[in-house]
Motif scaffolding. Structure first.
Motif, PDB file in Angstrom:
ATOM      1  N   ASP A  83       0.808  -1.213   0.000  1.00  0.00           N
ATOM      2  CA  ASP A  83       0.000   0.000   0.000  1.00  0.00           C
ATOM      3  C   ASP A  83       0.848   1.273   0.000  1.00  0.00           C
ATOM      4  N   GLU A  84       2.134   1.127  -0.176  1.00  0.00           N
ATOM      5  CA  GLU A  84       3.057   2.267  -0.109  1.00  0.00           C
ATOM      6  C   GLU A  84       3.031   3.057  -1.412  1.00  0.00           C
ATOM      7  N   THR A  85       2.989   4.367  -1.297  1.00  0.00           N
ATOM      8  CA  THR A  85       3.051   5.213  -2.490  1.00  0.00           C
ATOM      9  C   THR A  85       4.491   5.278  -2.978  1.00  0.00           C
ATOM     10  N   SER A  86       4.660   5.647  -4.220  1.00  0.00           N
ATOM     11  CA  SER A  86       6.018   5.751  -4.746  1.00  0.00           C
ATOM     12  C   SER A  86       6.781   6.859  -4.030  1.00  0.00           C
ATOM     13  N   SER A  87       6.090   7.915  -3.610  1.00  0.00           N
ATOM     14  CA  SER A  87       6.752   8.998  -2.873  1.00  0.00           C
ATOM     15  C   SER A  87       7.310   8.486  -1.552  1.00  0.00           C
ATOM     16  N   ALA A  88       6.515   7.724  -0.819  1.00  0.00           N
ATOM     17  CA  ALA A  88       6.965   7.184   0.468  1.00  0.00           C
ATOM     18  C   ALA A  88       8.119   6.201   0.269  1.00  0.00           C
ATOM     19  N   TYR A  89       8.020   5.397  -0.772  1.00  0.00           N
ATOM     20  CA  TYR A  89       9.067   4.415  -1.076  1.00  0.00           C
ATOM     21  C   TYR A  89      10.386   5.114  -1.394  1.00  0.00           C
ATOM     22  N   LEU A  90      10.332   6.132  -2.237  1.00  0.00           N
ATOM     23  CA  LEU A  90      11.548   6.861  -2.606  1.00  0.00           C
ATOM     24  C   LEU A  90      12.110   7.633  -1.416  1.00  0.00           C
ATOM     25  N   THR A  91      11.242   8.132  -0.550  1.00  0.00           N
ATOM     26  CA  THR A  91      11.700   8.829   0.652  1.00  0.00           C
ATOM     27  C   THR A  91      12.460   7.870   1.556  1.00  0.00           C
ATOM     28  N   ARG A  92      11.943   6.656   1.692  1.00  0.00           N
ATOM     29  CA  ARG A  92      12.613   5.645   2.518  1.00  0.00           C
ATOM     30  C   ARG A  92      13.997   5.321   1.944  1.00  0.00           C
ATOM     31  N   ALA A  93      14.075   5.147   0.635  1.00  0.00           N
ATOM     32  CA  ALA A  93      15.365   4.870  -0.011  1.00  0.00           C
ATOM     33  C   ALA A  93      16.317   6.052   0.158  1.00  0.00           C
ATOM     34  N   GLN A  94      15.794   7.264   0.031  1.00  0.00           N
ATOM     35  CA  GLN A  94      16.620   8.459   0.185  1.00  0.00           C
ATOM     36  C   GLN A  94      17.167   8.567   1.608  1.00  0.00           C
ATOM     37  N   GLU A  95      16.353   8.191   2.604  1.00  0.00           N
ATOM     38  CA  GLU A  95      16.808   8.234   3.995  1.00  0.00           C
ATOM     39  C   GLU A  95      17.974   7.274   4.212  1.00  0.00           C
ATOM     40  N   TYR A  96      17.885   6.059   3.664  1.00  0.00           N
ATOM     41  CA  TYR A  96      18.986   5.095   3.791  1.00  0.00           C
ATOM     42  C   TYR A  96      20.242   5.639   3.110  1.00  0.00           C
ATOM     43  N   LEU A 115      18.758  -0.408  -7.374  1.00  0.00           N
ATOM     44  CA  LEU A 115      18.164  -1.092  -6.226  1.00  0.00           C
ATOM     45  C   LEU A 115      16.703  -0.686  -6.028  1.00  0.00           C
ATOM     46  N   VAL A 116      16.425   0.596  -6.195  1.00  0.00           N
ATOM     47  CA  VAL A 116      15.061   1.090  -6.030  1.00  0.00           C
ATOM     48  C   VAL A 116      14.149   0.511  -7.106  1.00  0.00           C
ATOM     49  N   ILE A 117      14.610   0.480  -8.332  1.00  0.00           N
ATOM     50  CA  ILE A 117      13.792  -0.054  -9.437  1.00  0.00           C
ATOM     51  C   ILE A 117      13.530  -1.544  -9.223  1.00  0.00           C
ATOM     52  N   LEU A 118      14.537  -2.288  -8.794  1.00  0.00           N
ATOM     53  CA  LEU A 118      14.349  -3.719  -8.554  1.00  0.00           C
ATOM     54  C   LEU A 118      13.327  -3.988  -7.453  1.00  0.00           C
ATOM     55  N   GLY A 119      13.177  -3.065  -6.513  1.00  0.00           N
ATOM     56  CA  GLY A 119      12.265  -3.260  -5.397  1.00  0.00           C
ATOM     57  C   GLY A 119      10.844  -2.800  -5.637  1.00  0.00           C
ATOM     58  N   LEU A 120      10.552  -2.339  -6.854  1.00  0.00           N
ATOM     59  CA  LEU A 120       9.184  -1.877  -7.145  1.00  0.00           C
ATOM     60  C   LEU A 120       8.194  -3.043  -7.126  1.00  0.00           C
ATOM     61  N   ARG A 121       6.935  -2.734  -6.812  1.00  0.00           N
ATOM     62  CA  ARG A 121       5.869  -3.745  -6.828  1.00  0.00           C
ATOM     63  C   ARG A 121       5.674  -4.280  -8.245  1.00  0.00           C
ATOM     64  N   GLU A 122       5.034  -5.460  -8.329  1.00  0.00           N
ATOM     65  CA  GLU A 122       4.824  -6.105  -9.637  1.00  0.00           C
ATOM     66  C   GLU A 122       4.012  -5.254 -10.591  1.00  0.00           C
ATOM     67  N   GLU A 123       3.048  -4.504 -10.082  1.00  0.00           N
ATOM     68  CA  GLU A 123       2.204  -3.699 -10.968  1.00  0.00           C
ATOM     69  C   GLU A 123       2.997  -2.604 -11.689  1.00  0.00           C
ATOM     70  N   LYS A 128       9.943  -0.747 -15.217  1.00  0.00           N
ATOM     71  CA  LYS A 128      11.307  -1.154 -14.864  1.00  0.00           C
ATOM     72  C   LYS A 128      12.213  -1.203 -16.087  1.00  0.00           C
ATOM     73  N   SER A 129      11.781  -1.926 -17.120  1.00  0.00           N
ATOM     74  CA  SER A 129      12.638  -2.059 -18.302  1.00  0.00           C
ATOM     75  C   SER A 129      12.809  -0.721 -19.015  1.00  0.00           C
ATOM     76  N   THR A 130      11.778   0.102 -18.985  1.00  0.00           N
ATOM     77  CA  THR A 130      11.878   1.418 -19.605  1.00  0.00           C
ATOM     78  C   THR A 130      12.980   2.237 -18.940  1.00  0.00           C
ATOM     79  N   LEU A 147       7.765   7.773 -11.652  1.00  0.00           N
ATOM     80  CA  LEU A 147       6.918   6.801 -10.953  1.00  0.00           C
ATOM     81  C   LEU A 147       5.526   7.347 -10.663  1.00  0.00           C
ATOM     82  N   VAL A 148       5.438   8.610 -10.294  1.00  0.00           N
ATOM     83  CA  VAL A 148       4.133   9.207 -10.016  1.00  0.00           C
ATOM     84  C   VAL A 148       3.291   9.241 -11.290  1.00  0.00           C
ATOM     85  N   ASP A 149       3.899   9.644 -12.403  1.00  0.00           N
ATOM     86  CA  ASP A 149       3.170   9.650 -13.683  1.00  0.00           C
ATOM     87  C   ASP A 149       2.713   8.245 -14.058  1.00  0.00           C
ATOM     88  N   HIS A 150       3.592   7.266 -13.904  1.00  0.00           N
ATOM     89  CA  HIS A 150       3.248   5.892 -14.253  1.00  0.00           C
ATOM     90  C   HIS A 150       2.131   5.351 -13.357  1.00  0.00           C
TER      91      HIS A 150
END
Length: 192
Positions: A83-96, A115-123, A128-130, A147-150
């Motif tokens: 249920d995580e938004t792409s913004s929250a996901y990228l923020t978490r990666a940025q914090e690390y 690493l971030v792209i590999l961890g994206l949800r299946e949907e 990813k390939s783009t 990611l937000v546009d997609h």
């Protein structure tokens, strides 16, 4: 004899610069505390600006091998939650990433992106390939907008189209039943 008590021991004198130092320290403490994020108040300890600074430094820049290992592992195993938004996901990666840089172990931007792209949800697999096939590879700072546009396009459903729009689109596409390369003559004004 005014400096000495009858016992012969000199009395302590107040340094005139002491009050200026106390006042300056209070200003610096106020500046530090006013710039600290609310969630970080738990780490603010001490009576002087130096004490407060050191307490924040201990909280956010502990450079130990275990801290480095933990941060790198978190970034290597990062996955977007259901249920995580792409913004929250990228923020978490940025914090690390920022935490690693703060302890003197920054990761390359392209490694973080991979690493971030590999961890994206299946949907989000279609993007990813783009992103991976772009040359040069997308910078981390550009991932958010992609990611937000997609996500917007993926979540947009056919129910977003009103029945009138659907009818116009369907009618407009079926009006011209000619073959794709057939030229349809336009009648002249005297033929009408």
């Amino acid at each position: 004899m005014s400096d000495k008590v009858k016992t012969g021991v000199p009395q302590p004198q107040i340094n005139p610069e002491y009050m200026v130092k106390i006042s300056n320290d209070a200003h610096v403490r106020m500046l530090i505390i006013s710039t600290v994020f609310v969630a970080s108040f738990q780490h603010v300890h001490g009576n002087t600006s130096h004490d407060i600074w050191l307490s924040l430094e201990r909280a956010y820049v502990p450079h130990t091998s275990s801290r480095e290992y933990t941060l790198k592992t978190q970034l290597l195993k990062i996955e977007m939650k259901g249920d995580e938004t792409s913004s929250a996901y990228l923020t978490r990666a940025q914090e690390y990433s920022d935490a690693l840089a703060n302890i003197g172990e920054p990761m390359k931007d392209k490694d973080i992106v991979m690493l971030v792209i590999l961890g994206l949800r299946e949907e989000l697999n279609s993007i990813k390939s783009t992103i991976f096939h772009r040359h040069p590879l997308v910078m981390f700072s550009k991932l958010h907008s992609l990611l937000v546009d997609h996500e917007y396009l993926v979540k947009k459903t056919p129910t977003d189209v009103t029945p009138v729009q659907a009818f116009v689109a369907y009618s407009g596409s079926s009006c011209n039943m000619a073959a794709p390369h057939t030229v349809i003559p336009i009648p002249s004004s005297d033929q009408i």
